[in-house]
Design a protein around this motif. Structure first.
Motif, PDB file in Angstrom:
ATOM      1  N   ILE B 153       3.339   3.021  -2.991  1.00 15.98           N
ATOM      2  CA  ILE B 153       3.689   2.182  -4.139  1.00 15.98           C
ATOM      3  C   ILE B 153       3.970   0.757  -3.685  1.00 15.98           C
ATOM      4  CG2 ILE B 153       5.450   1.792  -5.903  1.00 15.98           C
ATOM      5  CD1 ILE B 153       5.720   4.827  -6.145  1.00 15.98           C
ATOM      6  N   GLY B 154       4.690   0.623  -2.577  1.00 18.86           N
ATOM      7  CA  GLY B 154       4.995  -0.703  -2.063  1.00 18.86           C
ATOM      8  C   GLY B 154       3.757  -1.466  -1.649  1.00 18.86           C
ATOM      9  N   LEU B 158       1.899  -4.965  -3.246  1.00 19.78           N
ATOM     10  CA  LEU B 158       1.474  -6.174  -2.551  1.00 19.78           C
ATOM     11  C   LEU B 158       0.064  -6.591  -2.959  1.00 19.78           C
ATOM     12  CD1 LEU B 158       2.826  -5.486   1.054  1.00 19.78           C
ATOM     13  CD2 LEU B 158       3.760  -7.056  -0.651  1.00 19.78           C
ATOM     14  N   THR B 159      -0.712  -5.630  -3.454  1.00 25.36           N
ATOM     15  CA  THR B 159      -2.074  -5.963  -3.893  1.00 25.36           C
ATOM     16  C   THR B 159      -2.091  -6.512  -5.312  1.00 25.36           C
ATOM     17  OG1 THR B 159      -2.526  -3.767  -4.806  1.00 25.36           O
ATOM     18  CG2 THR B 159      -2.981  -4.103  -2.457  1.00 25.36           C
ATOM     19  N   GLY B 160      -0.903  -6.525  -5.945  1.00 27.72           N
ATOM     20  CA  GLY B 160      -0.833  -7.074  -7.284  1.00 27.72           C
ATOM     21  C   GLY B 160      -0.601  -6.053  -8.374  1.00 27.72           C
ATOM     22  N   MET B 161      -0.587  -4.778  -8.009  1.00 24.54           N
ATOM     23  CA  MET B 161      -0.360  -3.744  -9.029  1.00 24.54           C
ATOM     24  C   MET B 161       1.102  -3.744  -9.454  1.00 24.54           C
ATOM     25  SD  MET B 161      -2.679  -0.532  -7.801  1.00 24.54           S
ATOM     26  CE  MET B 161      -2.282   0.384  -9.252  1.00 24.54           C
ATOM     27  N   SER B 162       1.347  -3.382 -10.689  1.00 26.11           N
ATOM     28  CA  SER B 162       2.709  -3.396 -11.210  1.00 26.11           C
ATOM     29  C   SER B 162       3.538  -2.302 -10.534  1.00 26.11           C
ATOM     30  CB  SER B 162       2.702  -3.174 -12.718  1.00 26.11           C
ATOM     31  OG  SER B 162       2.140  -1.921 -13.027  1.00 26.11           O
TER      32      SER B 162
END
Lengths: 67, 189
Positions: B153-154, B158-162
């Protein structure tokens, strides 16, 4: 380790639950010992020997022994 | 030599049937609770798990984990207190706009969660050696699963996902623990 627990239990027509209650452990523990998935600690091994009126070596044997 | 009569097969059939009934009832009850709290996912999943476990227990089959009666009482009481506080908090928090009530309610919920955690620890201490080993190994598996999911999840964040709600960590941990227990049950079957 190998053991004769199932045979000894069957000779006396005890269920796993009955033996577990006598030994003060869960039925799962008795089942795991019989299936040789779990080796009991010394207190339990002595308890089982006392229940069957045998020496520990009369119930348990190392894996290298063959009957 | 006579075959010992364990009643194993009969118990297994009843356990499966009652688990299925408990699973469905738990799902329905969870949905009902979710309709009040607005958090359907957590309520339904919790209901399904608890319903299946209670159904399994009700079949008269010995517990996979044979807790002492005192430990069971502690678990049930502390669990109900925690769950009730959590549901009440979820229901009431939307109606409080940053008042001190929210902080106090959160602390109270965590207090009951801590009591439940202590009850779990006490219950584990009452188990025999094999079952205690299973619980500890299951916790380790749950720890690993939680770590991997949180890492995922972390990294996705960082890739922009919520980012999901932090409250999801607790059910992930519990789910990982349950998965660990199921896997270990296969080993010691």
């Amino acid at each position: 380790m190998k053991n004769k627990l199932r045979v000894l239990r069957a000779e006396r027509e005890w269920s796993q639950a009955t033996l577990a209650k006598m030994a003060g452990v869960s039925r799962q523990t008795i089942n795991a010992i019989e299936r040789e998935k779990y080796d009991p600690g010394l207190p339990l091994a002595f308890k089982l020997a006392q229940i069957f009126d045998l020496q520990i070596e009369g119930i348990f044997s190392p894996d290298s022994d063959r009957d | 030599m006579k075959k010992p009569i364990d009643g194993e097969q009969l118990e297994k059939g009843h356990a499966r049937r009652n688990s299925a009934i408990g699973f469905v009832l738990g799902m329905l009850l969870g949905g009902l609770v979710g309709s009040y709290t607005g958090n359907y996912g957590l309520a339904i999943v919790t209901g399904m798990i608890l319903g299946a476990l209670l159904g399994y227990r009700s079949a008269g089959r010995l517990n996979l984990m044979e807790y002492s009666p005192r430990a069971m009482r502690y678990l049930i009481v502390s669990g109900l207190l925690f769950f009730s506080t959590l549901m009440a908090f979820s229901y009431l928090i939307d109606r409080q706009n940053g008042s001190s009530f929210g902080v106090m309610a959160a602390l109270l919920t965590v207090l009951f969660a801590a009591l439940f955690t202590l009850a779990v620890g006490y219950a584990i201490s009452t188990l025999d050696d094999l079952q205690r080993r299973i619980q500890v190994e299951a916790i380790a598996i749950g720890f690993a699963i939680t770590g991997l999911i949180v890492l995922l999840i972390g990294l996705l964040g960082l890739t922009g996902m919520s980012q999901p709600d932090w409250l999801l960590v607790t059910p992930i941990m519990i789910g990982g623990w349950v998965i660990g227990k199921l896997l270990l049950r296969l080993r010691y079957r």
